[in-house]
Design a protein around this motif. Structure first.
Motif, PDB file in Angstrom:
ATOM      1  N   LYS A  53      29.056   2.892   2.299  1.00 10.72           N
ATOM      2  CA  LYS A  53      28.347   2.974   1.990  1.00 10.72           C
ATOM      3  C   LYS A  53      27.544   1.203   2.577  1.00 10.72           C
ATOM      4  N   MET A  54      28.274  -0.090   1.376  1.00  5.78           N
ATOM      5  CA  MET A  54      27.600  -1.063   1.861  1.00  5.78           C
ATOM      6  C   MET A  54      28.113  -1.664   3.203  1.00  5.78           C
ATOM      7  N   LEU A  55      29.868  -1.654   3.994  1.00 10.01           N
ATOM      8  CA  LEU A  55      30.194  -1.208   4.563  1.00 10.01           C
ATOM      9  C   LEU A  55      28.925  -1.224   6.388  1.00 10.01           C
ATOM     10  N   ASP A  56      29.138   0.237   5.615  1.00  7.45           N
ATOM     11  CA  ASP A  56      27.920   0.995   6.135  1.00  7.45           C
ATOM     12  C   ASP A  56      26.817  -0.086   6.399  1.00  7.45           C
ATOM     13  N   LYS A  57      26.440   0.458   6.124  1.00  5.47           N
ATOM     14  CA  LYS A  57      24.937  -0.545   5.965  1.00  5.47           C
ATOM     15  C   LYS A  57      24.579  -2.220   6.985  1.00  5.47           C
ATOM     16  N   LEU A  58      26.088  -2.451   6.358  1.00  4.55           N
ATOM     17  CA  LEU A  58      26.460  -4.168   7.005  1.00  4.55           C
ATOM     18  C   LEU A  58      27.326  -3.837   8.243  1.00  4.55           C
ATOM     19  N   ALA A  59      27.598  -2.903   8.845  1.00  2.00           N
ATOM     20  CA  ALA A  59      27.348  -2.810  10.162  1.00  2.00           C
ATOM     21  C   ALA A  59      26.711  -2.608  11.083  1.00  2.00           C
ATOM     22  N   LYS A  60      25.953  -1.564  10.443  1.00  2.00           N
ATOM     23  CA  LYS A  60      24.395  -0.626  11.243  1.00  2.00           C
ATOM     24  C   LYS A  60      23.347  -1.974  11.283  1.00  2.00           C
ATOM     25  N   THR A  61      23.453  -2.862   9.861  1.00  6.47           N
ATOM     26  CA  THR A  61      22.319  -4.255  10.709  1.00  6.47           C
ATOM     27  C   THR A  61      23.216  -5.470  11.374  1.00  6.47           C
ATOM     28  N   ASN A  62      24.479  -5.276  11.922  1.00  7.08           N
ATOM     29  CA  ASN A  62      24.814  -6.905  12.628  1.00  7.08           C
ATOM     30  C   ASN A  62      25.173  -7.767  12.096  1.00  7.08           C
ATOM     31  N   ILE A  63      25.736  -7.526  10.928  1.00  6.02           N
ATOM     32  CA  ILE A  63      25.533  -8.439  10.063  1.00  6.02           C
ATOM     33  C   ILE A  63      27.493  -8.706   9.827  1.00  6.02           C
ATOM     34  N   ILE A  64      28.465  -6.969  10.311  1.00  8.41           N
ATOM     35  CA  ILE A  64      29.333  -7.324  10.586  1.00  8.41           C
ATOM     36  C   ILE A  64      30.050  -6.186  11.469  1.00  8.41           C
ATOM     37  N   HIS A  65      30.708  -6.154  12.077  1.00  7.34           N
ATOM     38  CA  HIS A  65      31.161  -5.560  13.758  1.00  7.34           C
ATOM     39  C   HIS A  65      31.507  -3.885  13.172  1.00  7.34           C
ATOM     40  N   LYS A  66      31.024  -2.443  13.373  1.00  8.27           N
ATOM     41  CA  LYS A  66      31.131  -1.687  13.282  1.00  8.27           C
ATOM     42  C   LYS A  66      32.438  -0.677  13.614  1.00  8.27           C
ATOM     43  N   ASN A  67      33.631  -1.288  14.542  1.00  9.44           N
ATOM     44  CA  ASN A  67      34.656  -1.325  14.104  1.00  9.44           C
ATOM     45  C   ASN A  67      36.226  -1.648  12.879  1.00  9.44           C
ATOM     46  N   LYS A  68      35.348  -2.953  12.772  1.00 11.13           N
ATOM     47  CA  LYS A  68      35.307  -3.982  11.687  1.00 11.13           C
ATOM     48  C   LYS A  68      35.411  -3.071  10.337  1.00 11.13           C
ATOM     49  N   ALA A  69      34.031  -2.859  10.297  1.00 11.87           N
ATOM     50  CA  ALA A  69      34.147  -1.854   9.135  1.00 11.87           C
ATOM     51  C   ALA A  69      34.458  -0.388   9.156  1.00 11.87           C
ATOM     52  N   ALA A  70      34.675   0.295   9.839  1.00 14.46           N
ATOM     53  CA  ALA A  70      35.539   1.544  10.094  1.00 14.46           C
ATOM     54  C   ALA A  70      37.477   0.970   9.914  1.00 14.46           C
ATOM     55  N   ASN A  71      37.941   0.103  10.339  1.00 10.96           N
ATOM     56  CA  ASN A  71      39.336  -0.692  10.498  1.00 10.96           C
ATOM     57  C   ASN A  71      39.089  -0.643   8.685  1.00 10.96           C
ATOM     58  N   ILE A  72      38.417  -1.609   8.148  1.00  6.34           N
ATOM     59  CA  ILE A  72      38.448  -1.693   6.547  1.00  6.34           C
ATOM     60  C   ILE A  72      38.197  -0.471   5.353  1.00  6.34           C
ATOM     61  N   LYS A  73      36.997   0.792   5.521  1.00  2.00           N
ATOM     62  CA  LYS A  73      37.241   2.540   5.321  1.00  2.00           C
ATOM     63  C   LYS A  73      38.613   2.879   5.742  1.00  2.00           C
ATOM     64  N   SER A  74      39.302   3.001   7.039  1.00  2.00           N
ATOM     65  CA  SER A  74      40.144   3.399   6.967  1.00  2.00           C
ATOM     66  C   SER A  74      41.120   2.303   6.179  1.00  2.00           C
ATOM     67  N   SER A  75      41.551   1.646   6.155  1.00  2.00           N
ATOM     68  CA  SER A  75      42.669   0.657   5.072  1.00  2.00           C
ATOM     69  C   SER A  75      42.660   1.102   4.106  1.00  2.00           C
ATOM     70  N   LEU A  76      41.004   1.283   3.408  1.00  2.00           N
ATOM     71  CA  LEU A  76      40.957   1.169   2.057  1.00  2.00           C
ATOM     72  C   LEU A  76      41.333   3.022   1.518  1.00  2.00           C
ATOM     73  N   ALA A  77      41.009   3.684   2.185  1.00  2.00           N
ATOM     74  CA  ALA A  77      41.315   4.742   2.216  1.00  2.00           C
ATOM     75  C   ALA A  77      42.419   5.151   1.762  1.00  2.00           C
TER      76      ALA A  77
END
Length: 84
Positions: A53-77
């Motif tokens: 949820k935290m990663l998605d919020k930061l990606a939505k507000t352009n604090i981090i890139h959406k692809n970076k958020a996706a990559n981090i979520k994938s690696s954590l999963a």
């Protein structure tokens, strides 16, 4: 040094925004670090949705890139799935 009033205001705003973004990015990095350090699958799976949820919020507000958020979520999963 800037000569225009609007330039001075812009500098103040950018400083405040950078400080705000830095705080949330650092909080996210600490949460990811904490999750990666976990060795218990149940605890990690319980913490994962809040980090996601935290990663998605930061990606939505352009604090981090959406692809970076996706990559981090994938690696954590993948990390959670690899736990015994």
């Amino acid at each position: 040094m800037a000569n225009h009033k609007s330039s001075l205001k812009r500098i103040r705003q950018e400083k405040a925004r950078a400080e705000h973004n830095h705080y949330y990015a650092k909080t996210m990095r600490n949460a990811v670090r904490k999750l990666r350090a976990m060795t218990n699958k149940e605890e990690a799976a319980k913490l994962y949705p809040s980090v996601q949820k935290m990663l998605d919020k930061l990606a939505k507000t352009n604090i981090i890139h959406k692809n970076k958020a996706a990559n981090i979520k994938s690696s954590l999963a993948a990390h959670i799935n690899s736990l015994a």
